[in-house]
Design a protein around this motif. Structure first.
Motif, PDB file in Angstrom:
ATOM      1  N   GLN A   1       0.717  -1.165   0.020  1.00  0.00           N
ATOM      2  CA  GLN A   1      -0.040  -0.018   0.216  1.00  0.00           C
ATOM      3  C   GLN A   1       0.915   1.348   0.077  1.00  0.00           C
ATOM      4  OE1 GLN A   1      -3.080   1.984   2.901  1.00  0.00           O
ATOM      5  NE2 GLN A   1      -3.789  -0.262   2.382  1.00  0.00           N
ATOM      6  N   TRP A   2       0.435   2.243  -0.563  1.00  0.00           N
ATOM      7  CA  TRP A   2       1.110   3.641  -0.799  1.00  0.00           C
ATOM      8  C   TRP A   2      -0.098   4.520   0.208  1.00  0.00           C
ATOM      9  CZ3 TRP A   2       0.862   3.490  -6.799  1.00  0.00           C
ATOM     10  CH2 TRP A   2       1.829   2.698  -7.274  1.00  0.00           C
ATOM     11  N   VAL A   3       0.425   5.154   1.131  1.00  0.00           N
ATOM     12  CA  VAL A   3      -0.368   5.937   2.275  1.00  0.00           C
ATOM     13  C   VAL A   3       0.131   7.375   1.891  1.00  0.00           C
ATOM     14  CG1 VAL A   3      -0.989   6.647   4.323  1.00  0.00           C
ATOM     15  CG2 VAL A   3      -0.319   4.205   3.778  1.00  0.00           C
ATOM     16  N   LEU A   4      -0.757   8.055   1.276  1.00  0.00           N
ATOM     17  CA  LEU A   4      -0.608   9.298   0.637  1.00  0.00           C
ATOM     18  C   LEU A   4      -1.670  10.323   1.059  1.00  0.00           C
ATOM     19  CD1 LEU A   4       0.274   7.917  -3.151  1.00  0.00           C
ATOM     20  CD2 LEU A   4       1.848   8.179  -1.248  1.00  0.00           C
ATOM     21  N   GLU A   5      -1.143  11.461   0.896  1.00  0.00           N
ATOM     22  CA  GLU A   5      -1.967  12.818   1.241  1.00  0.00           C
ATOM     23  C   GLU A   5      -2.562  13.177   0.148  1.00  0.00           C
ATOM     24  OE1 GLU A   5      -0.045  15.872   3.140  1.00  0.00           O
ATOM     25  OE2 GLU A   5       1.221  16.369   1.456  1.00  0.00           O
ATOM     26  N   PHE A   6      -3.789  13.558   0.008  1.00  0.00           N
ATOM     27  CA  PHE A   6      -4.708  14.128  -0.809  1.00  0.00           C
ATOM     28  C   PHE A   6      -5.883  14.917  -0.709  1.00  0.00           C
ATOM     29  CE2 PHE A   6      -2.763  10.539  -3.693  1.00  0.00           C
ATOM     30  CZ  PHE A   6      -2.474  11.531  -4.872  1.00  0.00           C
ATOM     31  N   ALA A   7      -5.909  15.205   0.484  1.00  0.00           N
ATOM     32  CA  ALA A   7      -6.881  16.273   1.022  1.00  0.00           C
ATOM     33  C   ALA A   7      -6.416  17.602   0.841  1.00  0.00           C
ATOM     34  CB  ALA A   7      -6.993  16.238   2.401  1.00  0.00           C
ATOM     35  N   THR A   8      -5.152  17.968   0.361  1.00  0.00           N
ATOM     36  CA  THR A   8      -4.693  19.376   0.161  1.00  0.00           C
ATOM     37  C   THR A   8      -4.261  19.665  -1.201  1.00  0.00           C
ATOM     38  OG1 THR A   8      -2.947  20.876   0.721  1.00  0.00           O
ATOM     39  CG2 THR A   8      -2.444  18.502   1.092  1.00  0.00           C
ATOM     40  N   PRO A   9      -4.629  20.655  -1.733  1.00  0.00           N
ATOM     41  CA  PRO A   9      -4.164  20.901  -3.198  1.00  0.00           C
ATOM     42  C   PRO A   9      -2.712  20.597  -3.500  1.00  0.00           C
ATOM     43  CG  PRO A   9      -5.910  22.668  -2.437  1.00  0.00           C
ATOM     44  CD  PRO A   9      -5.500  21.853  -1.202  1.00  0.00           C
ATOM     45  N   ARG A  10      -2.037  20.993  -2.123  1.00  0.00           N
ATOM     46  CA  ARG A  10      -0.317  21.062  -2.352  1.00  0.00           C
ATOM     47  C   ARG A  10      -0.027  19.649  -2.956  1.00  0.00           C
ATOM     48  NH1 ARG A  10       2.109  20.586   1.778  1.00  0.00           N
ATOM     49  NH2 ARG A  10       0.428  20.328   3.074  1.00  0.00           N
ATOM     50  N   ALA A  11      -0.709  18.347  -2.903  1.00  0.00           N
ATOM     51  CA  ALA A  11      -0.453  17.045  -3.150  1.00  0.00           C
ATOM     52  C   ALA A  11      -0.753  16.734  -4.544  1.00  0.00           C
ATOM     53  CB  ALA A  11      -1.067  16.210  -2.241  1.00  0.00           C
ATOM     54  N   GLY A  12      -1.431  17.845  -5.458  1.00  0.00           N
ATOM     55  CA  GLY A  12      -1.716  17.638  -6.680  1.00  0.00           C
ATOM     56  C   GLY A  12      -2.940  16.791  -6.996  1.00  0.00           C
ATOM     57  N   ASP A  13      -3.037  15.851  -7.942  1.00  0.00           N
ATOM     58  CA  ASP A  13      -4.335  15.534  -8.520  1.00  0.00           C
ATOM     59  C   ASP A  13      -4.066  13.916  -8.710  1.00  0.00           C
ATOM     60  OD1 ASP A  13      -7.137  16.359  -9.917  1.00  0.00           O
ATOM     61  OD2 ASP A  13      -6.216  14.575 -10.787  1.00  0.00           O
ATOM     62  N   LEU A  14      -5.148  13.474  -8.537  1.00  0.00           N
ATOM     63  CA  LEU A  14      -5.165  11.811  -8.417  1.00  0.00           C
ATOM     64  C   LEU A  14      -4.864  11.194 -10.128  1.00  0.00           C
ATOM     65  CD1 LEU A  14      -7.851  11.213  -6.205  1.00  0.00           C
ATOM     66  CD2 LEU A  14      -6.065   9.908  -6.180  1.00  0.00           C
ATOM     67  N   GLU A  15      -5.033  12.255 -10.923  1.00  0.00           N
ATOM     68  CA  GLU A  15      -4.906  11.748 -12.563  1.00  0.00           C
ATOM     69  C   GLU A  15      -3.349  11.193 -12.641  1.00  0.00           C
ATOM     70  OE1 GLU A  15      -3.547  12.346 -16.557  1.00  0.00           O
ATOM     71  OE2 GLU A  15      -2.686  13.547 -14.728  1.00  0.00           O
ATOM     72  N   VAL A  16      -2.298  11.652 -11.713  1.00  0.00           N
ATOM     73  CA  VAL A  16      -1.041  11.181 -11.936  1.00  0.00           C
ATOM     74  C   VAL A  16      -1.242   9.614 -11.958  1.00  0.00           C
ATOM     75  CG1 VAL A  16      -0.180  13.123 -10.853  1.00  0.00           C
ATOM     76  CG2 VAL A  16      -0.456  11.270  -9.457  1.00  0.00           C
ATOM     77  N   PHE A  17      -1.954   8.900 -11.489  1.00  0.00           N
ATOM     78  CA  PHE A  17      -2.151   7.304 -11.358  1.00  0.00           C
ATOM     79  C   PHE A  17      -2.551   6.652 -12.591  1.00  0.00           C
ATOM     80  CE2 PHE A  17      -2.328   8.668  -6.961  1.00  0.00           C
ATOM     81  CZ  PHE A  17      -1.122   8.150  -6.478  1.00  0.00           C
ATOM     82  N   ARG A  18      -2.815   7.607 -13.614  1.00  0.00           N
ATOM     83  CA  ARG A  18      -3.322   7.133 -14.987  1.00  0.00           C
ATOM     84  C   ARG A  18      -2.500   6.066 -15.367  1.00  0.00           C
ATOM     85  NH1 ARG A  18      -7.183   8.786 -17.979  1.00  0.00           N
ATOM     86  NH2 ARG A  18      -7.380  10.911 -16.927  1.00  0.00           N
ATOM     87  N   GLU A  19      -1.114   6.225 -15.511  1.00  0.00           N
ATOM     88  CA  GLU A  19      -0.321   5.370 -16.009  1.00  0.00           C
ATOM     89  C   GLU A  19       0.092   4.289 -15.168  1.00  0.00           C
ATOM     90  OE1 GLU A  19       0.550   5.972 -19.156  1.00  0.00           O
ATOM     91  OE2 GLU A  19      -0.954   7.755 -18.980  1.00  0.00           O
TER      92      GLU A  19
END
Length: 409
Positions: free
Chosen positions: A307-325
């Protein structure tokens, strides 16, 4: 095994989690919970030598139970002990290891190559130079006692819920503990120290697995500092990691992934995750790192963890679209609330964020958690217990909505 018994038991990951009975979108935490004032006073006395190790543990027992009770009442399904026994998420190892000295950020000033740059960092990043301390290897490191086995064993006596144990990752520990002018007399290079760090962490994971831990989380927040800060030759501050990184970020990231893989090689029967954030030492968002996970994707994929435990509640973390690839490559511990704000994210916000993640992950791959811990450094919590409780409860309410829509198992 450094004097501590370890048995090698192999279980399937699926069997372990089925036994724990987790539903879809399990609610968990990243680790720390705000420490109450009376625990902070006991911690200060412990550091001053006015309390024995055992006396402090007895006081901390009460704080652990309060943190556990709050998590259970909020609906957390994989709990932690709130890191109540730790002064922060990695410096606590000084109590468990021989050959390690605790130093404040202010003390580290004497070892900074560029003192003016070091002072500038402290001012810009809102660093409490005397409150935050870091462990430094000053002799050969050896285990005095297991790093977190006592935390797990106490918690297991008081809950039947699956337990997450956070551990400082091998890259974080090695980089933090190796300081030129102090450590190099015993460990000429960082890699020399890393060999002992890897062995200690690997043995601890095996102990924790055999004692019933459901989830072991390796904390590696400084990886974002490697990619988002400009290359410097002086020491930098990221979660009190003050030793210089290598000059080539890609080589540094590759080494970090290699260290993780050496720790977890062949370990089965327990879920292992890696947590990466952008700093959690201040509520000033502008002082923290900004940038999406794209520069780290290759490193994340190279790590042999579940598992990757990652922050995504703040705009500083960018968008989930990075996982497209890299769709569905791992489970995602999705950060859905910001532990540094008083605003309580509504369940609808969390549900919407999860649905974004479902473009790249299966429902069974998504766990729900805060971006980071609620306490981090003992003397400087980033949330109150009341705010932390309400944020966790909102996550649980969102999870229940998602289960009604996508099923329960």
């Amino acid at each position: 095994s450094r004097g501590f018994p370890i048995s090698i038991r192999i279980h399937s990951q699926e069997g372990t989690m089925a036994r724990n009975g987790l539903p879809l979108f399990p609610v968990t935490v990243v680790g720390s919970w705000p420490r109450p004032p009376w625990l902070l006073e006991a911690l200060r006395k412990r550091h001053a030598g006015q309390l024995s190790y055992q006396e402090f543990q007895e006081i901390a027992d009460r704080a652990v139970l309060e943190a556990l009770r709050a998590q259970e009442e909020a609906g957390v399904e994989i709990v932690s002990d709130g890191e109540q026994r730790r002064d922060n998420f990695y410096s606590f190892v000084v109590e468990k290891l021989e050959g390690v000295r605790m130093m404040s950020v202010a003390e580290m000033y004497d070892y900074a190559e560029d003192k003016s740059y070091f002072e500038q960092i402290l001012r810009q990043l809102d660093v409490p130079a005397y409150a935050i301390k870091t462990p430094v290897a000053v002799d050969k490191i050896r285990l005095k006692m297991p790093l977190a086995l006592d935390e797990l064993e106490f918690l297991r006596r008081h809950t039947d819920r699956p337990i997450k144990i956070p551990l400082p990752g091998p890259y974080l520990l090695t980089r933090t503990m190796w300081v030129q002018g102090l450590s190099d007399r015993v460990y000429p290079t960082r890699e020399d120290l890393a060999q002992d760090v890897v062995a200690i962490l690997r043995e601890e994971i095996l102990r924790l697995r055999d004692a019933g831990a459901a989830f072991i989380q390796l904390d590696e927040p400084v990886l974002t500092e490697v990619v988002f800060q400009p290359p410097v030759h002086s020491r930098t501050f990221m979660c009190a990691s003050l030793s210089a990184a290598g000059e080539d970020p890609q080589l540094e990231l590759a080494w970090a992934a290699q260290l993780i893989n050496r720790v977890v090689l062949g370990v089965e029967g327990v879920r292992i995750g890696v947590h990466i954030c952008r700093g959690n030492w201040t509520t000033r968002e502008e002082a923290l790192l900004t940038g999406d996970y794209r520069p780290l994707l290759g490193t994340l994929e190279a790590m042999r963890v579940q598992q990757w435990v990652l922050e995504f509640a703040t705009p500083r973390a960018g968008d989930l679209e990075v996982f497209r690839e890299c769709r569905q490559k791992r489970e995602l511990g999705l950060g859905v609330v910001n532990p540094r704000t008083a605003e309580i994210e509504p369940p609808e916000f969390i549900v919407a964020r999860v649905k974004e993640a479902l473009n790249y992950f299966e429902p069974s791959q998504i766990f729900l958690n805060p971006d980071c811990g609620f306490g981090t450094f003992a003397e400087r919590p980033v949330a109150t217990p009341e705010v932390a409780f309400r944020k966790l409860r909102s996550i649980r309410q969102a999870a229940e909505q998602l289960r009604r829509e996508f099923g329960t198992a």
